[in-house]
Design a protein around this motif. Structure first.
Motif, PDB file in Angstrom:
ATOM      1  N   ASN A 104      13.390  18.758   8.183  1.00  0.00           N
ATOM      2  CA  ASN A 104      12.388  17.706   8.126  1.00  0.00           C
ATOM      3  C   ASN A 104      12.202  17.199   6.708  1.00  0.00           C
ATOM      4  O   ASN A 104      12.210  17.977   5.754  1.00  0.00           O
ATOM      5  N   PHE A 105      11.991  15.886   6.587  1.00  0.00           N
ATOM      6  CA  PHE A 105      11.865  15.228   5.299  1.00  0.00           C
ATOM      7  C   PHE A 105      10.391  14.980   4.967  1.00  0.00           C
ATOM      8  O   PHE A 105       9.651  14.438   5.796  1.00  0.00           O
ATOM      9  N   PHE A 106      10.006  15.331   3.748  1.00  0.00           N
ATOM     10  CA  PHE A 106       8.645  15.085   3.270  1.00  0.00           C
ATOM     11  C   PHE A 106       8.740  14.297   1.963  1.00  0.00           C
ATOM     12  O   PHE A 106       9.417  14.718   1.015  1.00  0.00           O
ATOM     13  N   ARG A 107       8.053  13.150   1.936  1.00  0.00           N
ATOM     14  CA  ARG A 107       8.138  12.273   0.766  1.00  0.00           C
ATOM     15  C   ARG A 107       7.393  12.892  -0.416  1.00  0.00           C
ATOM     16  O   ARG A 107       6.317  13.478  -0.274  1.00  0.00           O
ATOM     17  N   MET A 108       7.976  12.750  -1.596  1.00  0.00           N
ATOM     18  CA  MET A 108       7.355  13.190  -2.841  1.00  0.00           C
ATOM     19  C   MET A 108       6.788  11.973  -3.575  1.00  0.00           C
ATOM     20  O   MET A 108       7.486  10.973  -3.763  1.00  0.00           O
ATOM     21  N   LYS A 109       5.539  12.085  -3.968  1.00  0.00           N
ATOM     22  CA  LYS A 109       4.917  11.036  -4.784  1.00  0.00           C
ATOM     23  C   LYS A 109       4.918  11.490  -6.241  1.00  0.00           C
ATOM     24  O   LYS A 109       4.660  12.660  -6.524  1.00  0.00           O
ATOM     25  N   TYR A 110       5.197  10.571  -7.153  1.00  0.00           N
ATOM     26  CA  TYR A 110       5.303  10.958  -8.562  1.00  0.00           C
ATOM     27  C   TYR A 110       4.865   9.798  -9.448  1.00  0.00           C
ATOM     28  O   TYR A 110       4.844   8.636  -9.038  1.00  0.00           O
ATOM     29  N   ASN A 111       4.486  10.152 -10.647  1.00  0.00           N
ATOM     30  CA  ASN A 111       4.229   9.135 -11.662  1.00  0.00           C
ATOM     31  C   ASN A 111       5.385   9.141 -12.660  1.00  0.00           C
ATOM     32  O   ASN A 111       6.072  10.143 -12.836  1.00  0.00           O
ATOM     33  N   GLN A 112       5.626   8.024 -13.311  1.00  0.00           N
ATOM     34  CA  GLN A 112       6.721   7.937 -14.275  1.00  0.00           C
ATOM     35  C   GLN A 112       6.270   8.451 -15.634  1.00  0.00           C
ATOM     36  O   GLN A 112       5.274   7.984 -16.193  1.00  0.00           O
ATOM     37  N   GLY A 113       7.008   9.433 -16.153  1.00  0.00           N
ATOM     38  CA  GLY A 113       6.765   9.928 -17.490  1.00  0.00           C
ATOM     39  C   GLY A 113       7.934   9.575 -18.392  1.00  0.00           C
ATOM     40  O   GLY A 113       8.825   8.809 -18.020  1.00  0.00           O
ATOM     41  N   ARG A 114       7.956  10.151 -19.557  1.00  0.00           N
ATOM     42  CA  ARG A 114       9.035   9.859 -20.509  1.00  0.00           C
ATOM     43  C   ARG A 114      10.167  10.868 -20.360  1.00  0.00           C
ATOM     44  O   ARG A 114       9.938  12.036 -20.075  1.00  0.00           O
ATOM     45  N   MET A 115      11.395  10.374 -20.576  1.00  0.00           N
ATOM     46  CA  MET A 115      12.586  11.218 -20.561  1.00  0.00           C
ATOM     47  C   MET A 115      13.315  11.104 -21.891  1.00  0.00           C
ATOM     48  O   MET A 115      13.309  10.041 -22.523  1.00  0.00           O
ATOM     49  N   PHE A 116      13.960  12.188 -22.269  1.00  0.00           N
ATOM     50  CA  PHE A 116      14.722  12.222 -23.518  1.00  0.00           C
ATOM     51  C   PHE A 116      16.124  12.724 -23.214  1.00  0.00           C
ATOM     52  O   PHE A 116      16.303  13.642 -22.410  1.00  0.00           O
TER      53      PHE A 116
END
Length: 277
Positions: A14-26
């Motif tokens: 079963n698939f469960f959606r993940m909610k996320y906010n955008q942070g910084r990547m290096f």
């Protein structure tokens, strides 16, 4: 919500959606120095990425595939920190099932997981899974009166150099100078070795565990236990499997989510999405 996916995903669960906010990547082409921990870095398509800045790195644009890999690593680390163990890379387990032969084997309720990117969204895929572990060495079986002639012709594992597990095929179990030895053909290079029997453990396969219990005269049906825990004997198997999946997800929401690393925060939705194949 309906998502068209390749048939390869049909058996993933079963698939469960993940909610996320955008942070910084290096990112950096050079391996990070000891300024940050290994747990804070992933290696993806020839580059090192982190949610923390480090001297060799530069800030990069948001990349959803990199984030998926970061989430996968942080999810596994959080599971480990909450007492979960792993069979292979994507099967986690912790909840042991009570049964009367723990000197021979243990069985755990667990789950297989994948974190998947579909239609620019990230999903956690969960499928209930059971894990068998063998607790007895070949030497222990001999001490319990198991027939030596039957301790052959099945897969085993033993600890090699630096504690690494080595898998092989048990050719025979012999006694030499009052010491029990196992003659094993290694799967790695097909060479033969003799290993002390107290360091050799049978493969954790239900059919093999059943043979061991039968050989010890113990009246216990491992296959029936396996079928029960896998919902194979249930008239409502699909419903039971879904209810077990929802229990797993609820526990993950209490113990693992939200995942927080750097400026990122990842949360898991309660209900599975509908996958159309």
């Amino acid at each position: 919500m309906e998502i068209d996916v390749f048939r390869i995903y049909q058996r993933l669960g079963n698939f469960f959606r993940m909610k996320y906010n955008q942070g910084r990547m290096f990112e950096s082409r050079s391996e990070p120095s000891e300024v940050i921990r290994r747990e804070e870095v992933i290696f993806f398509e020839g580059k090192f990425y982190s949610y923390k800045s480090f001297p060799e790195a530069r800030e990069t644009t948001f990349n959803l595939r990199v984030l998926k890999s970061m989430i996968t690593k942080q999810f596994a680390l959080k599971l480990k920190n909450n007492g979960y163990k792993f069979k292979r890379k994507y099967i986690a387990y912790r909840e042991e099932v009570e049964q009367p032969h723990k000197d021979i084997f243990s069985v755990f309720k667990g789950f297989e997981f994948r974190i998947i990117l579909l239609d620019d969204q990230i999903f956690l895929c969960i499928d209930p899974h059971i894990v068998f572990k063998v607790n007895c060495s070949i030497d222990y079986l001999l001490s319990q009166g198991f027939d030596r002639s039957l301790l052959s012709d099945f897969s085993v594992s033993y600890s090699g150099e630096e504690g690494k597990r080595i898998d092989g095929y048990l050719i025979e179990t012999v006694e030499e100078s009052n010491v029990n030895l196992c003659r094993i053909k290694k799967f790695r290079d097909f060479t033969e070795v003799k290993i002390l029997a107290n360091n050799v453990f049978p493969e954790p396969r239900p059919e093999l565990i059943q043979m061991i219990l039968d050989g010890l005269g113990r009246n216990f049906n491992v296959i029936s236990l396996q079928r029960k825990l896998s919902f194979l004997d249930s008239k409502t198997a699909s419903k039971d499997r879904l209810m077990r999946t929802l229990e797993i997800v609820q526990r993950l929401k209490e113990e693992v989510f939200p995942l927080e690393f750097g400026e990122f925060k990842v949360e898991l939705e309660d209900n599975p999405v509908v996958v159309k194949l």
